[in-house]
Design a protein around this motif. Structure first.
Motif, PDB file in Angstrom:
ATOM      1  N   TYR A 111      -1.466  28.724   4.200  1.00 13.96           N
ATOM      2  CA  TYR A 111      -0.787  27.969   5.459  1.00 13.96           C
ATOM      3  C   TYR A 111       0.524  27.624   5.591  1.00 13.96           C
ATOM      4  O   TYR A 111       1.209  28.083   4.391  1.00 13.96           O
ATOM      5  CB  TYR A 111      -1.659  26.600   5.196  1.00 13.96           C
ATOM      6  N   ASP A 112       1.149  27.448   6.545  1.00 17.99           N
ATOM      7  CA  ASP A 112       2.579  27.350   6.736  1.00 17.99           C
ATOM      8  C   ASP A 112       3.133  26.046   6.648  1.00 17.99           C
ATOM      9  O   ASP A 112       4.376  25.816   7.061  1.00 17.99           O
ATOM     10  CB  ASP A 112       3.084  28.433   7.645  1.00 17.99           C
ATOM     11  N   GLY A 113       2.580  24.961   6.621  1.00 15.78           N
ATOM     12  CA  GLY A 113       2.853  23.505   6.895  1.00 15.78           C
ATOM     13  C   GLY A 113       3.305  23.076   5.379  1.00 15.78           C
ATOM     14  O   GLY A 113       2.983  23.279   4.147  1.00 15.78           O
ATOM     15  N   ASP A 114       4.118  21.869   5.731  1.00 17.91           N
ATOM     16  CA  ASP A 114       4.422  21.273   4.229  1.00 17.91           C
ATOM     17  C   ASP A 114       3.576  19.896   4.224  1.00 17.91           C
ATOM     18  O   ASP A 114       2.790  19.477   5.334  1.00 17.91           O
ATOM     19  CB  ASP A 114       5.841  20.665   4.418  1.00 17.91           C
ATOM     20  N   PHE A 115       3.437  19.181   2.991  1.00 13.55           N
ATOM     21  CA  PHE A 115       2.575  18.144   2.548  1.00 13.55           C
ATOM     22  C   PHE A 115       3.503  16.761   2.718  1.00 13.55           C
ATOM     23  O   PHE A 115       4.587  16.869   2.124  1.00 13.55           O
ATOM     24  CB  PHE A 115       1.925  18.503   1.346  1.00 13.55           C
ATOM     25  N   ALA A 116       2.841  15.894   3.081  1.00 14.47           N
ATOM     26  CA  ALA A 116       3.235  14.446   2.762  1.00 14.47           C
ATOM     27  C   ALA A 116       2.018  13.618   2.338  1.00 14.47           C
ATOM     28  O   ALA A 116       1.051  13.816   2.827  1.00 14.47           O
ATOM     29  CB  ALA A 116       3.973  13.689   4.081  1.00 14.47           C
ATOM     30  N   CYS A 117       2.370  12.673   1.594  1.00 10.20           N
ATOM     31  CA  CYS A 117       1.302  11.869   0.820  1.00 10.20           C
ATOM     32  C   CYS A 117       1.430  10.552   1.295  1.00 10.20           C
ATOM     33  O   CYS A 117       2.341   9.657   1.268  1.00 10.20           O
ATOM     34  CB  CYS A 117       1.548  11.738  -0.559  1.00 10.20           C
ATOM     35  N   SER A 118       0.504   9.830   1.981  1.00  7.21           N
ATOM     36  CA  SER A 118       0.553   8.481   2.664  1.00  7.21           C
ATOM     37  C   SER A 118       0.083   7.380   1.557  1.00  7.21           C
ATOM     38  O   SER A 118       0.617   6.202   1.464  1.00  7.21           O
ATOM     39  CB  SER A 118      -0.798   8.452   3.470  1.00  7.21           C
ATOM     40  N   LEU A 119      -0.223   7.878   0.372  1.00  8.18           N
ATOM     41  CA  LEU A 119      -0.427   7.078  -0.732  1.00  8.18           C
ATOM     42  C   LEU A 119       1.029   6.698  -1.486  1.00  8.18           C
ATOM     43  O   LEU A 119       1.302   5.503  -1.654  1.00  8.18           O
ATOM     44  CB  LEU A 119      -1.488   7.738  -1.778  1.00  8.18           C
ATOM     45  N   LEU A 120       2.051   7.798  -1.529  1.00  6.25           N
ATOM     46  CA  LEU A 120       3.247   7.531  -1.994  1.00  6.25           C
ATOM     47  C   LEU A 120       4.097   6.687  -0.986  1.00  6.25           C
ATOM     48  O   LEU A 120       4.813   5.972  -1.483  1.00  6.25           O
ATOM     49  CB  LEU A 120       3.804   9.015  -2.399  1.00  6.25           C
ATOM     50  N   LEU A 121       3.855   7.043   0.301  1.00  8.35           N
ATOM     51  CA  LEU A 121       4.694   6.293   1.139  1.00  8.35           C
ATOM     52  C   LEU A 121       4.293   4.896   1.310  1.00  8.35           C
ATOM     53  O   LEU A 121       5.039   3.939   1.334  1.00  8.35           O
ATOM     54  CB  LEU A 121       4.492   7.064   2.676  1.00  8.35           C
ATOM     55  N   SER A 122       2.619   4.503   1.150  1.00  9.70           N
ATOM     56  CA  SER A 122       2.266   3.090   0.977  1.00  9.70           C
ATOM     57  C   SER A 122       2.855   2.354   0.006  1.00  9.70           C
ATOM     58  O   SER A 122       3.229   1.082   0.267  1.00  9.70           O
ATOM     59  CB  SER A 122       1.005   3.181   1.323  1.00  9.70           C
ATOM     60  N   ARG A 123       3.123   3.050  -1.129  1.00 10.10           N
ATOM     61  CA  ARG A 123       3.484   2.570  -2.198  1.00 10.10           C
ATOM     62  C   ARG A 123       4.973   1.839  -2.072  1.00 10.10           C
ATOM     63  O   ARG A 123       5.497   0.791  -2.837  1.00 10.10           O
ATOM     64  CB  ARG A 123       3.453   3.414  -3.807  1.00 10.10           C
ATOM     65  N   ARG A 124       5.845   2.625  -1.303  1.00 10.89           N
ATOM     66  CA  ARG A 124       7.190   2.140  -0.891  1.00 10.89           C
ATOM     67  C   ARG A 124       7.298   1.049   0.095  1.00 10.89           C
ATOM     68  O   ARG A 124       7.959   0.230   0.241  1.00 10.89           O
ATOM     69  CB  ARG A 124       8.041   3.690  -0.612  1.00 10.89           C
ATOM     70  N   LEU A 125       6.591   1.311   1.082  1.00  6.10           N
ATOM     71  CA  LEU A 125       6.403   0.572   2.367  1.00  6.10           C
ATOM     72  C   LEU A 125       5.603  -0.903   1.910  1.00  6.10           C
ATOM     73  O   LEU A 125       6.139  -1.878   2.567  1.00  6.10           O
ATOM     74  CB  LEU A 125       6.002   1.144   3.351  1.00  6.10           C
ATOM     75  N   TYR A 126       4.536  -1.041   1.235  1.00  5.88           N
ATOM     76  CA  TYR A 126       3.691  -2.044   1.121  1.00  5.88           C
ATOM     77  C   TYR A 126       3.823  -2.233  -0.359  1.00  5.88           C
ATOM     78  O   TYR A 126       2.616  -2.326  -1.023  1.00  5.88           O
ATOM     79  CB  TYR A 126       2.559  -1.860   1.500  1.00  5.88           C
ATOM     80  N   GLN A 127       4.824  -2.766  -0.945  1.00  8.42           N
ATOM     81  CA  GLN A 127       4.958  -3.061  -2.407  1.00  8.42           C
ATOM     82  C   GLN A 127       4.216  -4.320  -2.691  1.00  8.42           C
ATOM     83  O   GLN A 127       3.834  -4.501  -4.015  1.00  8.42           O
ATOM     84  CB  GLN A 127       6.559  -3.281  -2.786  1.00  8.42           C
ATOM     85  N   ASP A 128       3.733  -5.103  -1.578  1.00  3.86           N
ATOM     86  CA  ASP A 128       3.128  -6.332  -1.906  1.00  3.86           C
ATOM     87  C   ASP A 128       1.448  -6.128  -1.940  1.00  3.86           C
ATOM     88  O   ASP A 128       0.601  -7.141  -2.210  1.00  3.86           O
ATOM     89  CB  ASP A 128       3.336  -7.568  -1.123  1.00  3.86           C
ATOM     90  N   ALA A 129       1.081  -4.897  -1.592  1.00  9.96           N
ATOM     91  CA  ALA A 129      -0.392  -4.580  -1.338  1.00  9.96           C
ATOM     92  C   ALA A 129      -1.068  -5.031  -2.711  1.00  9.96           C
ATOM     93  O   ALA A 129      -0.423  -4.535  -3.787  1.00  9.96           O
ATOM     94  CB  ALA A 129      -0.428  -3.299  -0.780  1.00  9.96           C
ATOM     95  N   PRO A 130      -2.189  -5.236  -2.738  1.00  9.33           N
ATOM     96  CA  PRO A 130      -3.124  -5.346  -3.855  1.00  9.33           C
ATOM     97  C   PRO A 130      -3.092  -4.139  -4.873  1.00  9.33           C
ATOM     98  O   PRO A 130      -2.871  -4.231  -6.121  1.00  9.33           O
ATOM     99  CB  PRO A 130      -4.455  -5.891  -3.650  1.00  9.33           C
ATOM    100  N   ASN A 131      -3.482  -3.033  -4.248  1.00 11.07           N
ATOM    101  CA  ASN A 131      -3.426  -1.918  -4.807  1.00 11.07           C
ATOM    102  C   ASN A 131      -3.028  -0.852  -3.613  1.00 11.07           C
ATOM    103  O   ASN A 131      -3.133  -1.213  -2.372  1.00 11.07           O
ATOM    104  CB  ASN A 131      -4.491  -1.506  -5.686  1.00 11.07           C
ATOM    105  N   HIS A 132      -3.007   0.482  -3.765  1.00 10.92           N
ATOM    106  CA  HIS A 132      -2.779   1.585  -2.593  1.00 10.92           C
ATOM    107  C   HIS A 132      -4.034   2.472  -2.428  1.00 10.92           C
ATOM    108  O   HIS A 132      -3.751   3.578  -1.903  1.00 10.92           O
ATOM    109  CB  HIS A 132      -1.588   2.126  -2.890  1.00 10.92           C
ATOM    110  N   LYS A 133      -5.224   2.034  -2.633  1.00 14.58           N
ATOM    111  CA  LYS A 133      -6.383   2.633  -2.548  1.00 14.58           C
ATOM    112  C   LYS A 133      -6.564   2.590  -0.868  1.00 14.58           C
ATOM    113  O   LYS A 133      -6.046   1.592  -0.262  1.00 14.58           O
ATOM    114  CB  LYS A 133      -7.532   2.100  -3.417  1.00 14.58           C
ATOM    115  N   LEU A 134      -7.121   3.688  -0.420  1.00 13.31           N
ATOM    116  CA  LEU A 134      -7.233   3.765   0.978  1.00 13.31           C
ATOM    117  C   LEU A 134      -7.927   2.319   1.641  1.00 13.31           C
ATOM    118  O   LEU A 134      -7.322   1.862   2.709  1.00 13.31           O
ATOM    119  CB  LEU A 134      -7.847   4.996   1.341  1.00 13.31           C
ATOM    120  N   GLY A 135      -9.092   2.251   0.971  1.00 13.22           N
ATOM    121  CA  GLY A 135      -9.883   0.836   1.641  1.00 13.22           C
ATOM    122  C   GLY A 135      -9.250  -0.330   1.489  1.00 13.22           C
ATOM    123  O   GLY A 135      -9.099  -1.230   2.418  1.00 13.22           O
ATOM    124  N   THR A 136      -8.364  -0.685   0.308  1.00 13.94           N
ATOM    125  CA  THR A 136      -7.471  -1.585   0.100  1.00 13.94           C
ATOM    126  C   THR A 136      -6.477  -1.507   1.317  1.00 13.94           C
ATOM    127  O   THR A 136      -6.180  -2.837   1.906  1.00 13.94           O
ATOM    128  CB  THR A 136      -6.937  -1.706  -0.915  1.00 13.94           C
TER     129      THR A 136
END
Length: 202
Positions: A111-136
């Motif tokens: 494949y020719d695309g690049d990857f980004a991770c929504s988990l890594l991004l969420s850890r930076r944007l939502y540092q007050d979240a209880p955890n960074h599981k998708l459901g949470t």
């Protein structure tokens, strides 16, 4: 390329690592074009051997369901066509990328695309979240949900909704109106303590 046009994908698998011989059993994906889902992809795939009770219970995918599914190679050939020309997003992308790379390598596809991770991004944007599981995070951001997590298409749809909320939050905090994919990749690797200062300068 902008971050509003991507393919968000999710694998269900026989276990945690293709290095241990684990295989994909389901792929689900949604294609976002300018923030709108335009196409969906969902297929079960037969890994060529039975899955254990834990995986059946965790995913709701049974051996009976897989016995009538196409082999992994056939499904992955179709999926390779689906993702060409697009950047890719997954929640905990290192996991999904390992399985994507492994399954495509088996059929000499790429494949020719690049990857980004929504988990890594969420850890930076939502540092007050209880955890960074998708459901949470879906609950934390009050994202509407009415299905079962741990099925590939539903998880990819929920990840896509979370992704768009995160892009919107970045746009609200900055003067960036059309978030580039490269900015997301940069943010995802940045130390958490630097995020607010960095966004304030944009």
């Amino acid at each position: 390329m902008n971050a509003h046009t991507v393919i968000v994908l999710d694998f269900e698998t026989t276990g945690l690592s293709p290095d241990n011989g684990d295989r994909a059993i389901e792929i689900g994906a949604v294609k976002l074009v300018n923030g709108v889902i335009t196409e969906r992809f969902q297929e079960l795939m037969d890994p060529g051997r039975p899955i254990n009770y834990f995986i059946e219970d965790y995913t709701g995918i049974t051996n009976q369901m897989l016995s009538s599914a196409a082999p992994c190679g056939e499904v992955m050939a179709r999926f390779a066509d689906f993702i060409q020309g697009h950047n890719l997003v997954a929640h905990n992308a290192s996991f999904d990328k390992r399985f994507l790379d492994s399954e495509l390598q088996r059929i000499s596809a790429d494949y020719d695309g690049d990857f980004a991770c929504s988990l890594l991004l969420s850890r930076r944007l939502y540092q007050d979240a209880p955890n960074h599981k998708l459901g949470t995070l879906v609950n934390y951001k009050n994202i509407e949900s009415n299905g079962s997590f741990h099925r590939a298409l539903y998880d990819s749809e929920m990840t896509a909704k979370l992704w768009l909320v995160m892009l919107n939050d970045i746009e609200q905090q900055t003067s960036v109106s059309d978030v580039p994919f490269s900015l997301i990749q940069r943010l995802s690797k940045m130390p958490k303590k630097n995020i607010d200062t960095f966004l304030a300068k944009l």
